[in-house]
Design an enzyme around this catalytic site. Structure first.
Site, PDB file in Angstrom:
ATOM      1  N   CYS A 271       0.828  -1.209   0.000  1.00 49.08           N
ATOM      2  CA  CYS A 271       0.000   0.000   0.000  1.00 49.08           C
ATOM      3  C   CYS A 271       0.859   1.255   0.000  1.00 49.08           C
ATOM      4  CB  CYS A 271      -0.910   0.025   1.218  1.00 49.08           C
ATOM      5  SG  CYS A 271      -2.206  -1.196   1.119  1.00 49.08           S
ATOM      6  N   THR A 274       6.768   1.138   1.741  1.00 48.21           N
ATOM      7  CA  THR A 274       8.194   1.290   1.443  1.00 48.21           C
ATOM      8  C   THR A 274       8.449   2.550   0.624  1.00 48.21           C
ATOM      9  OG1 THR A 274       8.510  -1.082   1.559  1.00 48.21           O
ATOM     10  CG2 THR A 274      10.194   0.156   0.396  1.00 48.21           C
TER      11      THR A 274
END
Ligand code: SPV
Ligand code: MN
Length: 620
Positions: A271, A274
């Protein structure tokens, strides 16, 4: 030790004995005798030992060299490309309470089953014994972790992702206070992949702070220190007084100001977690798992328990993710997994480049465009959940405090989800407790990071649902209490990069940088906000100059209005879903139930006041 010298040499035995830890010896002995490897190799913090692991991964073929210096490719089995929730269970003893959402098995039965599968599972193989520290060295946050695995890919990945901790084990002074992980990829096929996938098991034994994982290779299933240790640490933290969270840690720097504020962020898999932690102009401490504690001065401190990134490679391109793209395109120690290799060069989905029509990929060594699998499904160039494994200090924006044993002071929490029709791109909670509610009601449309159907709305409190090995009520209470013990509370925010209108995203990927800078400014009292029933939202007058400053781009009133309208009906539907979920859980704190009720009442009276289902921010 009752192990044959042919299996465990004198030199390796001495490495174990140096640690002066009877439990370490006992664990190595017990599982060597059970799993029956041909050879046991003990890895210390010494460079030559660590090099041995890297070379072994090439020797066994678990990793293959590609053209770029230091880069290797690893393939998991075709049906082992994501976390396997179905075969993951918590082993519970009588009286141990778990949430409804967690798979459980009676402990005795589960241990018996998995030990039977592990009996002889390492026959013919060399096993590695590795020592790590979950968290910085010499830190009161950190937990020692012992990994026994017959996969050199697992051991090598852990070397990139975690801090070596052989000497930390020595400092335990014989204490039994460490986690341990026994992994076997099991019997392998010609391609080096697990044969007996039907016997895949990932069983958490909370009582003994250990995890058994067998017949798998995908890191989310196999690496003890990643999602398996996350579960053990959640159990530990929730029975103590700190937090273990599925959170990144990053430093946010406003434009033209000399300051940095640290934020943590919990987002379900795939989502944008990162990529948020790597936004240009900001610094990264960690992208996946954080331990948080109330510090001596009453602030909240956090450490990254990892030192590397096991990141999704799909969609990484030079425009949206410049830092990591640069890392992936230059020589360094790095493992790709489950992508296409053609003529020694790596290719993945949506990399911003034309992809070749053939090569070696997650399905076969001679894949061609149009190939189908045994279910008749067309096999893509690479898996959607394909990944890269790299050390954080390879990124040019690594934060100076990555290895600070005291961690970093946290000024803000961010909760994100993949939500196409309800929430706004960013808002701030009304209070700490309301922030706990915001985190505890994250919903996200499923992605390729776990096995199963994609695009189904799924509830994931604090993005931690898959790992919650305590009762939901207990977990929420722990969050509430954590705030009570803090003298300086982090502000809590929610983001949603995925809101759509007529099937089109309403934000550009890079826009998150503006949301981050707005949140950072809120921490320093720099922006005003509009109070709405769901929380505080940004004002157009603040965002417009920010878009100009950050991207030199015009941000129109129409666009703002579409993004930040309060979709009352959609929020009420979400509350209904939450009432159902929380209504079925035991021991939910009353304070939490009250917040849920208040949120609903605020939305209902808002609807009465405006007489409609969607309210523009300009009307409030
Ligand atoms: C995630 O899915 O949240 C990851 C990758 O960070 S895994 O190791 O599969 O958990
Ligand atoms: Mn994760």
């Amino acid at each position: 030790m009752n192990i044959d010298q042919k299996v465990l040499s004198q030199k390796n035995l001495e490495k174990l004995q140096y640690l002066n830890n009877p439990k370490v010896l006992k664990v190595v002995e017990e599982f060597t005798l059970l799993c029956k490897p041909d050879k046991v190799t003990v890895i210390t913090d010494a460079q030559e030992d660590i090099d041995y692991v890297r070379e072994m991964a090439l020797r066994t073929g678990e990793e293959r060299k590609i053209a770029m210096e230091g880069h290797t490719i690893h393939y998991d089995g075709y049906s082992d490309q994501a976390r396997d929730k179905g075969n993951t269970s918590v082993l519970v003893t009588p009286g141990m309470k778990m949430s409804k959402v967690i798979n459980t098995r009676p402990r005795e039965e589960g241990v018996k089953e998995v030990l039977e599968i592990m009996d002889g599972a390492m026959a013919g193989k060399e096993v590695l014994v590795r020592f790590f520290s979950l968290g910085p060295l010499d830190s009161k946050f950190s937990i020692c972790a012992l990994q026994i695995t017959d996969s050199s890919y697992v051991a090598h990945s852990e070397d990139i992702l975690y801090r070596s901790g052989y000497e930390e084990f020595k400092k335990l002074n014989g204490s039994e206070d460490f986690f341990y992980f026994i992994h076997s990829a099991g019997e392998l096929d010609e391609r080096g992949n697990t044969k007996n996938v039907d016997k895949r098991r990932i069983f958490m034994d909370l009582k003994e702070s250990r995890v058994f994982t067998v017949n798998n290779q995908y890191a989310g299933n196999s690496l003890g220190l990643k999602k398996l240790a996350l579960r053990l640490a959640i159990y530990k933290a929730n029975n103590e007084d700190w937090l273990t969270e599925h959170m990144f840690i990053m430093g946010i720097k406003p434009v033209n100001k000399e300051r940095i504020s640290y934020f943590t962020g919990a987002f379900p898999s795939a989502c944008g977690k990162t990529s948020t932690a790597m936004v240009p102009g900001q610094t990264i401490v960690g992208d996946d798992i954080a331990y948080l504690r109330v510090w001596d001065d009453g602030t909240c401190h956090a450490v990254n328990i990892e030192q590397g990134i096991f990141g999704i490679i799909t969609d990484v391109n030079p425009k949206d993710d410049p830092f990591i793209y640069e890392v992936l395109a230059t020589p360094r120690e790095l493992i790709f997994s489950n992508i296409l290799i053609n003529d020694g060069k790596p290719y993945w989905l949506n990399m911003g480049k034309e992809l070749p029509d053939e090569g070696t990929n997650h399905y076969s060594d001679s894949w061609k465009r149009g190939d189908t699998d045994k279910d008749g499904k067309e096999i893509g160039h690479a898996h959607k959940n394909a990944r890269y494994t790299v050390r954080i200090n390879e990124l040019s924006n690594v934060d100076d405090n990555l290895h600070n044993p005291d961690g970093v002071p946290v000024d803000g929490f961010i909760y994100g989800g993949r939500d196409s029709d309800t929430s706004v791109p960013v808002f701030q909670s009304l209070s700490w407790e309301h922030g706990v509610y915001v985190g505890a009601t994250i919903e996200s449309e499923t992605t390729a990071a776990t096995i199963g159907k994609v695009g189904v709305r799924q509830f994931s409190p604090m993005a931690n649902l898959d790992f919650l090995v305590v009762q939901l009520g207990k977990y929420i209470k722990n969050h509430m209490n954590f705030g009570k013990r803090l003298k300086k509370l982090p502000l809590v925010f929610a983001t949603n990069y995925f809101i759509k209108e007529n099937g089109e995203f309403l934000s550009e990927k890079v826009d998150k940088k503006v949301w981050l800078i707005w949140m950072e400014g809120r921490v320093h009292g720099e922006y005003d906000a509009i109070e709405t029933p769901i929380g505080y939202i940004p004002k157009y007058e603040d965002l417009k100059p920010l878009f100009r400053q950050v991207f030199n781009k015009d941000y129109s009133r129409e666009f703002y209005e579409k993004q930040f309208s309060i979709r009352i009906q959609k929020f009420l539907e979400k509350i209904e879903r939450m009432e159902k979920i929380y209504g079925e859980e035991e021991d939910i704190p009353q304070a939490f139930t009250n917040i849920l009720k208040d949120q609903k009442e605020r939305l209902l009276s808002f609807r009465n006041k405006f007489g409609k289902d969607v309210v523009s921010p300009f009307e409030i």
